[in-house]
Scaffold this motif. Structure first.
Motif, PDB file in Angstrom:
ATOM      1  N   ASP A  28     -30.949-116.905  16.207  1.00  0.00           N
ATOM      2  CA  ASP A  28     -30.035-116.883  15.384  1.00  0.00           C
ATOM      3  C   ASP A  28     -29.167-115.616  15.342  1.00  0.00           C
ATOM      4  O   ASP A  28     -27.873-115.309  15.191  1.00  0.00           O
ATOM      5  CB  ASP A  28     -30.250-117.392  13.965  1.00  0.00           C
ATOM      6  N   ASP A  29     -29.988-114.488  15.263  1.00  0.00           N
ATOM      7  CA  ASP A  29     -29.320-112.957  15.160  1.00  0.00           C
ATOM      8  C   ASP A  29     -28.686-112.502  16.401  1.00  0.00           C
ATOM      9  O   ASP A  29     -27.646-112.133  16.492  1.00  0.00           O
ATOM     10  CB  ASP A  29     -30.335-112.223  14.858  1.00  0.00           C
ATOM     11  N   VAL A  36     -19.897-112.119  17.207  1.00  0.00           N
ATOM     12  CA  VAL A  36     -18.952-111.129  16.622  1.00  0.00           C
ATOM     13  C   VAL A  36     -18.475-110.220  17.886  1.00  0.00           C
ATOM     14  O   VAL A  36     -17.260-109.865  17.732  1.00  0.00           O
ATOM     15  CB  VAL A  36     -19.854-110.385  15.631  1.00  0.00           C
ATOM     16  N   SER A  37     -19.272-109.897  18.741  1.00  0.00           N
ATOM     17  CA  SER A  37     -18.880-109.162  19.806  1.00  0.00           C
ATOM     18  C   SER A  37     -17.638-109.883  20.330  1.00  0.00           C
ATOM     19  O   SER A  37     -16.438-109.177  20.980  1.00  0.00           O
ATOM     20  CB  SER A  37     -20.026-108.852  20.779  1.00  0.00           C
ATOM     21  N   THR A  38     -17.651-111.245  20.769  1.00  0.00           N
ATOM     22  CA  THR A  38     -16.520-112.049  21.453  1.00  0.00           C
ATOM     23  C   THR A  38     -15.488-111.987  20.490  1.00  0.00           C
ATOM     24  O   THR A  38     -14.165-111.704  20.809  1.00  0.00           O
ATOM     25  CB  THR A  38     -17.194-113.262  21.649  1.00  0.00           C
ATOM     26  N   ASP A  39     -15.742-112.334  19.282  1.00  0.00           N
ATOM     27  CA  ASP A  39     -14.589-112.253  18.107  1.00  0.00           C
ATOM     28  C   ASP A  39     -13.571-111.014  17.993  1.00  0.00           C
ATOM     29  O   ASP A  39     -12.582-110.849  17.839  1.00  0.00           O
ATOM     30  CB  ASP A  39     -14.990-112.800  16.842  1.00  0.00           C
ATOM     31  N   LEU A  40     -14.554-109.651  18.002  1.00  0.00           N
ATOM     32  CA  LEU A  40     -13.921-108.415  18.137  1.00  0.00           C
ATOM     33  C   LEU A  40     -13.655-107.819  19.271  1.00  0.00           C
ATOM     34  O   LEU A  40     -12.838-106.814  19.346  1.00  0.00           O
ATOM     35  CB  LEU A  40     -14.716-107.547  17.544  1.00  0.00           C
ATOM     36  N   ASN A  41     -13.938-108.605  20.438  1.00  0.00           N
ATOM     37  CA  ASN A  41     -13.493-108.123  21.892  1.00  0.00           C
ATOM     38  C   ASN A  41     -14.060-106.839  21.929  1.00  0.00           C
ATOM     39  O   ASN A  41     -13.398-105.912  22.445  1.00  0.00           O
ATOM     40  CB  ASN A  41     -11.984-108.337  21.990  1.00  0.00           C
ATOM     41  N   SER A  45     -23.194-103.758  22.651  1.00  0.00           N
ATOM     42  CA  SER A  45     -23.851-102.231  22.523  1.00  0.00           C
ATOM     43  C   SER A  45     -22.806-101.460  21.623  1.00  0.00           C
ATOM     44  O   SER A  45     -23.396-100.909  20.498  1.00  0.00           O
ATOM     45  CB  SER A  45     -23.890-101.379  23.716  1.00  0.00           C
ATOM     46  N   GLN A  46     -21.586-101.698  21.669  1.00  0.00           N
ATOM     47  CA  GLN A  46     -20.581-100.962  20.644  1.00  0.00           C
ATOM     48  C   GLN A  46     -20.529-101.328  19.436  1.00  0.00           C
ATOM     49  O   GLN A  46     -20.745-100.729  18.123  1.00  0.00           O
ATOM     50  CB  GLN A  46     -19.152-100.995  21.285  1.00  0.00           C
ATOM     51  N   LEU A  47     -21.006-102.578  19.051  1.00  0.00           N
ATOM     52  CA  LEU A  47     -20.975-103.484  17.832  1.00  0.00           C
ATOM     53  C   LEU A  47     -22.179-102.924  17.153  1.00  0.00           C
ATOM     54  O   LEU A  47     -22.236-102.577  16.120  1.00  0.00           O
ATOM     55  CB  LEU A  47     -21.141-105.082  18.171  1.00  0.00           C
TER      56      LEU A  47
END
Length: 62
Positions: A28-29, A36-41, A45-47
């Motif tokens: 789930d994590d 979130v990575s996809t949503d924020l584009n 690793s940066q996330l």
């Protein structure tokens, strides 16, 4: 003698100052990080880096 792909990659990583870091996380994590990575584009690793820095900044304020 020709270098293997692994040797070439290791030399490149060392030159750039990067290293592989692995974690065992609950599925789930992992899904949350991916979403979130996809949503924020931004790369995952940066996330993670941004999240840790944000946590440290806000933890100090407490």
């Amino acid at each position: 003698m020709a270098k293997s792909i692994t040797e070439i990659q290791a030399k490149s990583d060392m030159k750039r100052g990067v290293n592989v870091k692995g974690f065992k996380l609950h599925v789930d994590d992992i899904a949350l990080i991916e979403q979130v990575s996809t949503d924020l584009n931004i790369p995952q690793s940066q996330l993670i880096i941004d999240s840790v820095k944000f946590y440290l900044e806000n933890k100090k304020a407490s």
